[in-house]
Design a protein around this motif. Structure first.
Motif, PDB file in Angstrom:
ATOM      1  N   VAL A   1       0.865  -1.177   0.000  1.00  0.00           N
ATOM      2  CA  VAL A   1       0.000   0.000   0.000  1.00  0.00           C
ATOM      3  C   VAL A   1       0.901   1.227   0.000  1.00  0.00           C
ATOM      4  CG1 VAL A   1      -1.763   1.291   1.240  1.00  0.00           C
ATOM      5  CG2 VAL A   1      -1.798  -1.214   1.272  1.00  0.00           C
ATOM      6  N   GLY A   2       0.793   2.055  -1.038  1.00  0.00           N
ATOM      7  CA  GLY A   2       1.665   3.214  -1.118  1.00  0.00           C
ATOM      8  C   GLY A   2       2.615   3.129  -2.295  1.00  0.00           C
ATOM      9  N   PRO A   3       3.646   3.992  -2.323  1.00  0.00           N
ATOM     10  CA  PRO A   3       4.556   4.050  -3.475  1.00  0.00           C
ATOM     11  C   PRO A   3       5.394   2.789  -3.623  1.00  0.00           C
ATOM     12  CG  PRO A   3       5.365   5.414  -1.667  1.00  0.00           C
ATOM     13  CD  PRO A   3       3.990   4.990  -1.290  1.00  0.00           C
ATOM     14  N   ARG A   4       5.838   2.555  -4.840  1.00  0.00           N
ATOM     15  CA  ARG A   4       6.668   1.390  -5.155  1.00  0.00           C
ATOM     16  C   ARG A   4       8.016   1.499  -4.438  1.00  0.00           C
ATOM     17  NH1 ARG A   4       8.491  -0.368 -11.315  1.00  0.00           N
ATOM     18  NH2 ARG A   4       9.666  -2.255 -10.719  1.00  0.00           N
TER      19      ARG A   4
ATOM     20  N   PRO B   1      -4.068   9.725  -2.245  1.00  0.00           N
ATOM     21  CA  PRO B   1      -4.417  11.147  -2.133  1.00  0.00           C
ATOM     22  C   PRO B   1      -5.291  11.444  -0.916  1.00  0.00           C
ATOM     23  CG  PRO B   1      -4.582  10.434  -4.410  1.00  0.00           C
ATOM     24  CD  PRO B   1      -4.325   9.196  -3.604  1.00  0.00           C
ATOM     25  N   GLY B   2      -4.744  12.228   0.009  1.00  0.00           N
ATOM     26  CA  GLY B   2      -5.487  12.630   1.191  1.00  0.00           C
ATOM     27  C   GLY B   2      -5.652  11.556   2.254  1.00  0.00           C
ATOM     28  N   VAL B   3      -4.948  10.436   2.097  1.00  0.00           N
ATOM     29  CA  VAL B   3      -5.096   9.319   3.051  1.00  0.00           C
ATOM     30  C   VAL B   3      -3.721   8.928   3.600  1.00  0.00           C
ATOM     31  CG1 VAL B   3      -5.889   6.946   3.389  1.00  0.00           C
ATOM     32  CG2 VAL B   3      -7.093   8.450   1.784  1.00  0.00           C
TER      33      VAL B   3
ATOM     34  N   VAL C   1      -1.927   5.495   8.575  1.00  0.00           N
ATOM     35  CA  VAL C   1      -2.764   5.166   9.726  1.00  0.00           C
ATOM     36  C   VAL C   1      -4.242   5.178   9.334  1.00  0.00           C
ATOM     37  CG1 VAL C   1      -3.528   5.995  11.993  1.00  0.00           C
ATOM     38  CG2 VAL C   1      -1.089   5.896  11.452  1.00  0.00           C
ATOM     39  N   GLN C   2      -4.647   6.178   8.563  1.00  0.00           N
ATOM     40  CA  GLN C   2      -6.041   6.249   8.123  1.00  0.00           C
ATOM     41  C   GLN C   2      -6.404   5.069   7.231  1.00  0.00           C
ATOM     42  OE1 GLN C   2      -5.781  10.120   6.318  1.00  0.00           O
ATOM     43  NE2 GLN C   2      -6.672  11.178   8.088  1.00  0.00           N
ATOM     44  N   TRP C   3      -5.492   4.708   6.318  1.00  0.00           N
ATOM     45  CA  TRP C   3      -5.769   3.581   5.424  1.00  0.00           C
ATOM     46  C   TRP C   3      -5.959   2.303   6.233  1.00  0.00           C
ATOM     47  CZ3 TRP C   3      -4.560  -1.290   4.197  1.00  0.00           C
ATOM     48  CH2 TRP C   3      -5.017  -1.789   2.970  1.00  0.00           C
ATOM     49  N   ALA C   4      -5.054   2.057   7.183  1.00  0.00           N
ATOM     50  CA  ALA C   4      -5.142   0.849   7.997  1.00  0.00           C
ATOM     51  C   ALA C   4      -6.448   0.823   8.791  1.00  0.00           C
ATOM     52  CB  ALA C   4      -3.941   0.761   8.941  1.00  0.00           C
TER      53      ALA C   4
END
Length: 301
Positions: free
Chosen positions: A162-165, A281-283, A286-289
């Motif tokens: 989750v996130g950049p490569r 974008p905007g997440v 911690v918010q994603w989890a």
């Protein structure tokens, strides 16, 4: 015996001299009135505990009345002069998490599990998930709704990121067996500059140190993985010019470069600032989890 063979024997023997851990007593779940739909086992990082679980509190907050969250207690230490060395501390976390999960599924067979962890806690959570997903655990894979790992020292390039490569992998080396049946439901979050979960592949000294930390309390069922990871490190060393690559790495110029990189990493606070690390974008991470666990809770309520 080949050079590869001697290297594997050496690291496994060194790891084997460490006294096995004695896991702390596993506390029972605090809620007995009825079975939750989702049981979240959250493993804090080094020097955190169940009373102060750090970012995991925000990640696991407000998941709904049908979700039970349990912060797993363990030594959460890393150095020989503390309560337990890293390998022994992580072994306690793995044992305690497994014990809590087994107790819940025995009492509530229809309850689904979610596992999450940060740093050393992610290391332990990932090992628990790998045991379950590859059929080596006491829990069936279908009983696990999802897994979220933040700054996992055993992150693999094969994990769902989750996130950049990223170009590196975890400092402790990847779990060579992978997550098995839990692979589609396991997500890993790692900031690009976090060297715990994104160590450059040519940082051989760091990788060897990370490997020895992981095997400082070897788990018998993972001896094959330890040997395979040792072989991988050696293969890459040989491909880069042999054991001399380590010598070049610790040479004055190379050492200064790595010291500079590590100083920047430690001063940056990137490892402790996942609340600010943006994965979409905007997440934030911690918010994603939190959103992912909330979605699991909603799906199973």
């Amino acid at each position: 015996m080949t050079v590869r063979g001697w290297f594997v024997v050496l690291v496994v023997v060194v790891a084997g001299f460490v006294v096995p851990a004695t896991a702390a007593a596993v506390p029972a779940p605090s809620h007995h009135a009825k079975c939750p739909d989702l049981y979240v086992l959250a493993i804090p990082g080094t020097w955190a505990d169940a009373a102060a679980p750090g970012i995991l509190r925000e990640i696991t907050s407000d998941l709904g009345p049908r979700t039970l969250v349990h912060y797993v207690g363990y030594s959460a230490t890393a150095f020989p002069w503390e309560t337990a060395i890293y390998g022994r501390s992580k072994a306690q976390a793995v044992a305690n998490t497994t014990g809590l999960a087994r107790a819940m599924v025995r009492r509530c067979p229809v309850t689904r599990l979610a596992i999450t962890g940060y740093s050393q806690g992610a290391d332990a959570a990932g090992d628990v998930a790998a045991e379950i997903g590859t059929g080596r655990g006491a829990i069936r894979p279908e009983q696990v709704a999802g897994v979220v790992l933040i700054s996992d020292p055993r992150r693999s390039h094969r994990d769902n990121l989750v996130g950049p490569r990223l170009t590196g992998q975890g400092s402790g080396g990847p779990r060579l067996s992978g997550m098995g049946h839990l692979s589609p439901r396991t997500y890993s979050i790692c900031a690009p500059r976090d060297l715990y979960c994104n160590t450059p592949r040519d940082y051989y000294v760091t990788r060897i140190v990370g490997y020895l930390a992981e095997t400082s309390d070897p788990t018998p069922s993972q001896m094959g993985q330890y040997q395979a990871e040792a072989g991988d490190i050696l293969d890459e060393l040989l491909a880069q010019g042999g054991i001399g690559a380590v010598g070049r790495e610790v040479s004055n110029q190379r050492a200064r470069q790595q010291i500079t990189v590590f100083n920047r990493f430690l001063q940056s606070g990137v490892h402790t600032n996942y609340a600010a690390f943006v994965v979409a974008p905007g997440v934030s991470a911690v918010q994603w989890a939190h959103n992912h666990l909330a979605a699991l809770a909603s799906a199973h309520s």
